[in-house]
Write a protein that holds these residues in place. Structure first.
Motif, PDB file in Angstrom:
ATOM      1  N   THR A 197       0.861  -1.171   0.179  1.00 48.08           N
ATOM      2  CA  THR A 197       0.086  -0.079   0.012  1.00 48.08           C
ATOM      3  C   THR A 197       0.968   1.253  -0.224  1.00 48.08           C
ATOM      4  O   THR A 197       0.428   2.438  -0.281  1.00 48.08           O
ATOM      5  N   ALA A 198       1.885   1.247   0.637  1.00 39.10           N
ATOM      6  CA  ALA A 198       2.759   2.276   0.721  1.00 39.10           C
ATOM      7  C   ALA A 198       4.317   1.706   0.768  1.00 39.10           C
ATOM      8  O   ALA A 198       4.567   0.494   1.096  1.00 39.10           O
ATOM      9  N   GLU A 199       5.449   2.685   0.557  1.00 42.48           N
ATOM     10  CA  GLU A 199       6.739   2.297   0.331  1.00 42.48           C
ATOM     11  C   GLU A 199       7.306   1.723   1.682  1.00 42.48           C
ATOM     12  O   GLU A 199       8.135   0.669   1.810  1.00 42.48           O
TER      13      GLU A 199
ATOM     14  N   ALA B 105       4.862   5.197   6.149  1.00 39.77           N
ATOM     15  CA  ALA B 105       3.890   5.632   4.998  1.00 39.77           C
ATOM     16  C   ALA B 105       2.594   4.835   4.986  1.00 39.77           C
ATOM     17  O   ALA B 105       1.438   5.280   4.716  1.00 39.77           O
ATOM     18  N   ARG B 106       2.811   3.431   5.308  1.00 39.07           N
ATOM     19  CA  ARG B 106       1.503   2.587   5.553  1.00 39.07           C
ATOM     20  C   ARG B 106       0.610   3.079   6.628  1.00 39.07           C
ATOM     21  O   ARG B 106      -0.394   3.134   6.366  1.00 39.07           O
ATOM     22  N   LEU B 107       1.295   3.418   7.576  1.00 42.08           N
ATOM     23  CA  LEU B 107       0.278   4.038   8.932  1.00 42.08           C
ATOM     24  C   LEU B 107      -0.131   5.270   8.581  1.00 42.08           C
ATOM     25  O   LEU B 107      -1.357   5.369   9.128  1.00 42.08           O
TER      26      LEU B 107
ATOM     27  N   VAL C 136      -1.374   6.106   5.779  1.00 37.14           N
ATOM     28  CA  VAL C 136      -2.604   5.798   4.925  1.00 37.14           C
ATOM     29  C   VAL C 136      -3.672   5.213   5.885  1.00 37.14           C
ATOM     30  O   VAL C 136      -5.081   5.553   5.693  1.00 37.14           O
ATOM     31  N   VAL C 137      -3.293   4.596   6.925  1.00 34.89           N
ATOM     32  CA  VAL C 137      -4.298   3.773   8.020  1.00 34.89           C
ATOM     33  C   VAL C 137      -5.095   5.024   8.421  1.00 34.89           C
ATOM     34  O   VAL C 137      -6.340   4.980   8.703  1.00 34.89           O
ATOM     35  N   VAL C 138      -4.310   5.841   9.070  1.00 32.90           N
ATOM     36  CA  VAL C 138      -4.994   6.896   9.734  1.00 32.90           C
ATOM     37  C   VAL C 138      -5.893   7.728   8.912  1.00 32.90           C
ATOM     38  O   VAL C 138      -7.117   8.258   9.166  1.00 32.90           O
ATOM     39  N   LYS C 139      -5.343   8.143   7.648  1.00 30.33           N
ATOM     40  CA  LYS C 139      -6.144   8.897   6.649  1.00 30.33           C
ATOM     41  C   LYS C 139      -7.592   8.054   6.241  1.00 30.33           C
ATOM     42  O   LYS C 139      -8.688   8.681   6.060  1.00 30.33           O
TER      43      LYS C 139
ATOM     44  N   GLY D 262       3.099  -4.459  15.891  1.00 23.96           N
ATOM     45  CA  GLY D 262       1.986  -4.076  16.699  1.00 23.96           C
ATOM     46  C   GLY D 262       2.188  -2.605  17.446  1.00 23.96           C
ATOM     47  O   GLY D 262       1.079  -2.033  17.740  1.00 23.96           O
ATOM     48  N   ARG D 263       3.202  -2.457  18.133  1.00 24.41           N
ATOM     49  CA  ARG D 263       3.580  -1.221  18.837  1.00 24.41           C
ATOM     50  C   ARG D 263       3.153   0.031  18.026  1.00 24.41           C
ATOM     51  O   ARG D 263       2.339   1.079  18.358  1.00 24.41           O
ATOM     52  N   ARG D 264       3.662  -0.037  16.752  1.00 18.17           N
ATOM     53  CA  ARG D 264       3.593   1.153  15.952  1.00 18.17           C
ATOM     54  C   ARG D 264       2.060   1.413  15.487  1.00 18.17           C
ATOM     55  O   ARG D 264       1.586   2.544  15.451  1.00 18.17           O
ATOM     56  N   LEU D 265       1.452   0.441  15.405  1.00 21.37           N
ATOM     57  CA  LEU D 265       0.126   0.228  14.850  1.00 21.37           C
ATOM     58  C   LEU D 265      -0.830   0.999  15.959  1.00 21.37           C
ATOM     59  O   LEU D 265      -1.602   1.755  15.646  1.00 21.37           O
ATOM     60  N   VAL D 266      -0.719   0.462  17.140  1.00 24.98           N
ATOM     61  CA  VAL D 266      -1.497   0.726  18.218  1.00 24.98           C
ATOM     62  C   VAL D 266      -1.210   2.527  18.583  1.00 24.98           C
ATOM     63  O   VAL D 266      -1.964   3.237  18.896  1.00 24.98           O
TER      64      VAL D 266
END
Length: 570
Positions: free
Chosen positions: A276-278, A282-284, A286-289, A356-360
């Motif tokens: 989804t991103a490089e 960048a992926r996270l 996109v997740v927030v957006k 997991g840490r970065r996503l949460v």
């Protein structure tokens, strides 16, 4: 009476010389093989048992040869009266071989019975005795291969030592030590530098190709509430196999209304794949957006789901959450690897915890910007390796309770640091398989729906719940099984573990290791297959207002009907 001298001749001596087997090693190998035939957590077919039996027989043979060498060095040479005449020695070897074979066959018959006993506990069809006897041939092949490999390494050591003695005039002990060090270092370099890393790279490439596929029957969602839809910032073809499964499946608002009898919202599912991103940042982003675009911060509950290795999310769990909240929910997940959980667990556990840490943290940082009065409950769900990824977001229990509004973790691996610390500090007198921690005031552990309510009358919010089956090898596998008997193996067994299972050094480790390969291949309620128990767990953790036991059974019926028509996602 047979004259031992008749057992001593050129044919037998030549055969034995080619095999070069140590008769005490054979005895120990047979002992370890028989131990391996004792039951473990899950039923094993002859193929799995053959591999495990061969590994254990090779370990037993190695131990036996060491004992034999020590006996020759410190006993037989010291006591010259010991009867070591060749005819008797040959007769003893023949007796050991024949006895070991006969005892192994008898144990195979008993083992087939034990396997049928476990199968009954799991509600599956058991093996036949005649079919199970095939185990002995496969075990012999595996053991012979491992012994041959060891002998090759030993001969290399001897060759190196001989060269050093002839060229540098070193003493035998010094030359042998150098030879051992050289072989060990080269073996480690070969295994770690070439085999493991090369295999890791090859497997990663293979599963990256699988990641590009789309499961039959899965179609791009049209609902704007789903990532991968035409309105999404995460394109459909970048979500990966499991991401596409996640956003395309599930109950829509119409089916939720049919289940609850009340107006329902279209559930939100947000996902970002590796493509989804490089990079991760960048992926996270996109997740927030995507969460902002879909209105996730205006829902009743926002659930962060750290995934397993391939990015898999348990579809039953996702649907259960959406049923409980009648679609007024947002689920968010992100892929961090191409590899299945069992490979990620062995090769890259730190990556799971970091992901997991970065996503949460990323989702929570954006969630904190919303007004306290209107923002949704922030909760975490994880299963299997996803629980390890989820635990990575929190340093300890206090931080967990300060950051989120509730957590449900299902089938946690034994190596999870938070789970391990809570189990080790459980209340005195409670079992490892279903411990009580601080009278259930904050954290609870359960094997089944009835066990969720076990504990004191008070369960503080935010609630933390671990669900774990007594027969789940993912929960109970640990390297400590090699040399130490765990508490769960000398406690009264749980409802689906046979009391015939015992602990043996080395053997139990390999038995439970084999169980991992079939952890989810058993019916609901056993092993690593938790079925609709996640629904009961989520109801207890989320505490939906006005929810009744009848609502739970109604939601369960909907889940069962949906799983029957759609089929469980693999």
């Amino acid at each position: 009476m047979i004259d031992p001298a008749r057992l001593h001749g050129p044919i037998l001596d030549s055969t034995w010389d080619i095999l070069r087997l140590d008769f005490l090693g054979i005895a120990f190998g047979a002992l370890f093989f028989c131990w391996s035939l004792t039951p473990s957590l899950l039923p094993r077919d002859w193929l799995f048992q053959g591999i495990i039996g061969g590994i254990d027989a090779a370990i037993g043979y190695a131990i036996g040869t060491v004992v034999s060498a020590l006996a020759r060095r410190y006993v037989l040479r010291r006591y010259t009266w010991w009867p070591v005449r060749e005819p008797w020695a040959t007769a003893g070897k023949a007796f050991v071989v024949v006895t070991s074979a006969l005892v192994s066959l008898v144990m195979l018959v008993y083992s087939a019975g034990w396997q049928r006993e476990i199968a009954r506990l799991m509600d599956v069809e058991g093996t036949t005795t005649s079919g199970y006897i095939r185990t002995i041939a496969l075990s012999a092949l595996v053991a012979a291969t491992l012994v041959a490999l060891w002998r090759v390494l030993r001969d290399i050591v001897r060759w190196i030592a001989g060269r050093l003695i002839r060229t540098l005039r070193l003493s035998v002990p010094v030359a042998t030590t150098i030879g051992v060090v050289v072989v060990v270092v080269l073996s480690l370099l070969l295994v770690d530098g070439i085999l493991l890393r090369g295999t890791y790279s090859a497997v990663n490439s293979a599963f990256s190709l699988e990641n590009d596929g789309t499961q039959e029957g899965i179609e791009q969602p049209s609902s704007p509430e789903k990532s991968g839809s035409p309105d999404s910032l995460a394109p459909w073809d970048t979500l990966g196999l499991q991401g596409r499964n996640f956003v395309a499946r599930g109950l829509d608002s119409t089916r939720l209304e049919q289940s609850s009898g009340k107006p329902a919202k279209e559930p939100i599912r947000v996902y970002a794949g590796l493509e989804t991103a490089e990079d991760t940042d960048a992926r996270l982003d996109v997740v927030v957006k995507e969460l902002e675009r879909t209105g996730a911060f205006q829902r009743e509950v926002l659930v962060v789901i750290p995934t397993t290795g391939t990015g898999w999310v348990n579809p039953t769990a996702a649907e259960a959450i959406e049923l409980v909240h009648n679609g007024d929910s947002a689920l968010v997940a992100a892929q961090y690897s191409y590899l299945p959980s069992w490979i990620s667990f062995l090769a890259d556990r730190d990556k799971a915890a970091e992901a997991g840490r970065r996503l949460v943290d990323k989702v929570r940082d954006r969630w904190l910007q919303e007004p306290v009065e209107t923002r949704p409950k922030l909760m975490v769900y994880g299963e299997s390796l996803g629980t390890q990824a989820g635990e990575g977001a929190f340093a300890n229990l206090a931080e967990l309770r300060a950051k989120v509004d509730g957590v449900l973790w299902v089938g946690p691996p034994n190596s999870n640091p938070l789970w391990r610390s809570l189990v080790e500090r459980r209340d005195p007198g409670t079992r490892e398989i279903d411990p009580t921690y601080a009278d259930g005031l904050v954290v609870r552990f359960a094997n089944d729906a009835a066990g969720i309510g076990r504990g004191g009358d008070t369960w503080l919010t935010p609630r933390v719940l671990y669900v774990q089956h007594p027969s789940d090898p993912v929960v109970w596998w640990s390297p400590d099984l090699l040399f130490n008997r765990p508490d769960w193996l000398h406690e009264v067994p749980g409802y689906d573990r046979t009391p015939s299972m015992k602990w043996f050094p080395f053997v139990t480790f390999w038995q439970v290791s084999a169980d991992l390969a079939n952890a989810a291949g058993v019916p609901d309620g056993h092993g690593h297959n938790y079925g609709t128990l996640v629904l009961d767990g989520w109801v207890s953790v989320a505490q939906p207002e006005g929810w009744t036991p009848d609502d739970t059974e109604r939601a369960r019926a909907t889940l069962d009907a949906y799983r029957d028509t759609e089929g469980p996602e693999k």
